[in-house]
Scaffold this active site. Sequence first.
Site, PDB file in Angstrom:
ATOM      1  N   HIS A 121      -0.207  -3.473  -0.396  1.00 20.89           N
ATOM      2  CA  HIS A 121      -1.165  -4.107  -1.147  1.00 20.89           C
ATOM      3  C   HIS A 121      -2.677  -3.891  -1.015  1.00 20.89           C
ATOM      4  O   HIS A 121      -3.491  -4.120  -1.668  1.00 20.89           O
ATOM      5  CB  HIS A 121      -0.985  -5.803  -1.078  1.00 20.89           C
ATOM      6  CG  HIS A 121       0.192  -6.304  -1.588  1.00 20.89           C
ATOM      7  ND1 HIS A 121       0.336  -6.960  -2.904  1.00 20.89           N
ATOM      8  CD2 HIS A 121       1.600  -6.278  -1.132  1.00 20.89           C
ATOM      9  CE1 HIS A 121       1.625  -7.146  -2.944  1.00 20.89           C
ATOM     10  NE2 HIS A 121       2.378  -6.787  -2.014  1.00 20.89           N
TER      11      HIS A 121
ATOM     12  N   ASP B 219     -11.075  -2.273  -1.507  1.00 23.15           N
ATOM     13  CA  ASP B 219      -9.935  -3.292  -1.877  1.00 23.15           C
ATOM     14  C   ASP B 219      -8.836  -2.677  -2.457  1.00 23.15           C
ATOM     15  O   ASP B 219      -9.015  -1.897  -3.115  1.00 23.15           O
ATOM     16  CB  ASP B 219     -10.727  -4.251  -3.006  1.00 23.15           C
ATOM     17  CG  ASP B 219     -10.173  -5.897  -2.859  1.00 23.15           C
ATOM     18  OD1 ASP B 219      -9.050  -5.899  -2.171  1.00 23.15           O
ATOM     19  OD2 ASP B 219     -10.961  -6.748  -3.171  1.00 23.15           O
TER      20      ASP B 219
END
Length: 478
Positions: A172, A384
């Site tokens: 992720h 991110d």
Amino acid sequence: MNDLLERRPLTVVSNRLPISMAKDPEKGWEVSPSPGGLVTALDPVLKRQRGKWIGWIGTEADDEVQDVLARASEQYPYDLISVPLSEEDEQLYYRGYSNETVWPLFHDLIGYCKFERDTWERYKAINKRFAEYTARNIDPESIVWLHDYQLLAAGSYLREAGVSNPLLFFLHIPFPSPDLMRRLPQEEELIRSLISYDLLGFQTRRDRDNFVHCVCEVFPDIGIREREEYTTLFIGDRRVNAGNWPISIDYTEFYAHTKSKEVADAAWLFHEHFPNQRIILGIDRLDYTKGIPERFQAFELFLEKYPEMHGKVILYQVLVPSRTHVPDYQNLKHLIESEVGRINGKFSQAQWVPIHYAYRSLGRMDLLAHYRAAEVALVTPLRDGMNLVAKEYCTSCVDNRGVLILSKFAGAHDELGEHSLSVNPFDTERTADAIYQAITMPEEERVRRISALREQVKNNDVHRWVERILLASELMTD
Ligand code: GDG
């Protein structure tokens, strides 16, 4: 969903179960959904699919906790299996190696990294424990899907435990470049573990390429076949596939809920607290990767450069408490709070305070109401994996008024960069100008941009994400 996939059981393995437990001195144990991007993404999927979720409950699991967990599991349409962790396991494996070594390194923030032997040893031991629980609990025909940076070393242990099921892994967070990965003393062991999986999923093409390059550093003689959808690596007798499949949200559910009357009313009420002011919204877990101090600096410069905006615009920043025991996070909280005080002290007037700051998790309805009321969202992480807040905000602009300001270093930028205002969060001046551009953007341009962004999220929702990954795994195992 394809028939084949519907028939096949799925076992998900992640550090945390999708629920967490806390003991209230009066009410006893309380069970609640865990916060965070992974649960947001996978919960709707597992609700439709048969299967199991294996993970840690978030507290020491004595008999009492196991009882509460068993009762909570009955309400879930899939089994919840807990992997026990002691306080010391949590300290070394989770707060230590996962969050003080892998997390900063993989987000290109090497200055935050700690390289310690005892945390690594415990990380391996706990990854082995996760692998053993998984081996014990899976059906022979099930697909086993592990998640994220806390379980990078579990692949080797799963194979050692004799698991021959198709093994999937999704990361992720970003995957670092070989230059960064080389700094990690355990680079080779982690790469060897990762190639135990049959299919690895990454958020972006850059992450996928970084992974392939890192594997090539450890195994210079491998064969590589590139396809649009995934890269196949031939390593000895193993065939490992790596693709990029950006995670998303449950668009339909999100859109319908945001459009509801209760959210519309709550959004109106929220806006009423700031009459005649435009709301710029930031919603983030408190984390140094999210670029909050840099965001505040840009907002400060915006106020300096455009004094005509004083009294007309506020920044409403929600920070969700996260990793509260880690010293770097405690220091960041202090820094952010002193910056809020400093900037507000500099600009506030009797009727206007420029930064409003909430340090808590919002309830779901409030979260949607905040999204809906905000005319601009500032999503400016330094790095991110994806950033679901960006996708949620676009979906929530049901009145077609919102503008998304998005960091180039969020995985979401690959999909949303074109129609958002794209910024480098380290570039204070341009970010300040982007805020001004967003606030003064003509109506027609806002509508055009946000409609295109919403369409992008709609066409690539979380169901599509899962389908694409499971379909890729089927193609490879048949
Ligand atoms: C990791 C990766 C990747 C936030 N505040 C509240 C709240 N949230 C929910 C949001 C969103 C989720 O938490 C945050 O997701 P992000 O993607 O922004 O960030 P991470 O937690 O760091 O997630 C990330 C993600 O995994 C998925 O792959 O995108 O890059 O770091 O869903 O809505 N929810 C509620 N109240 C809040 O105040 N209820």
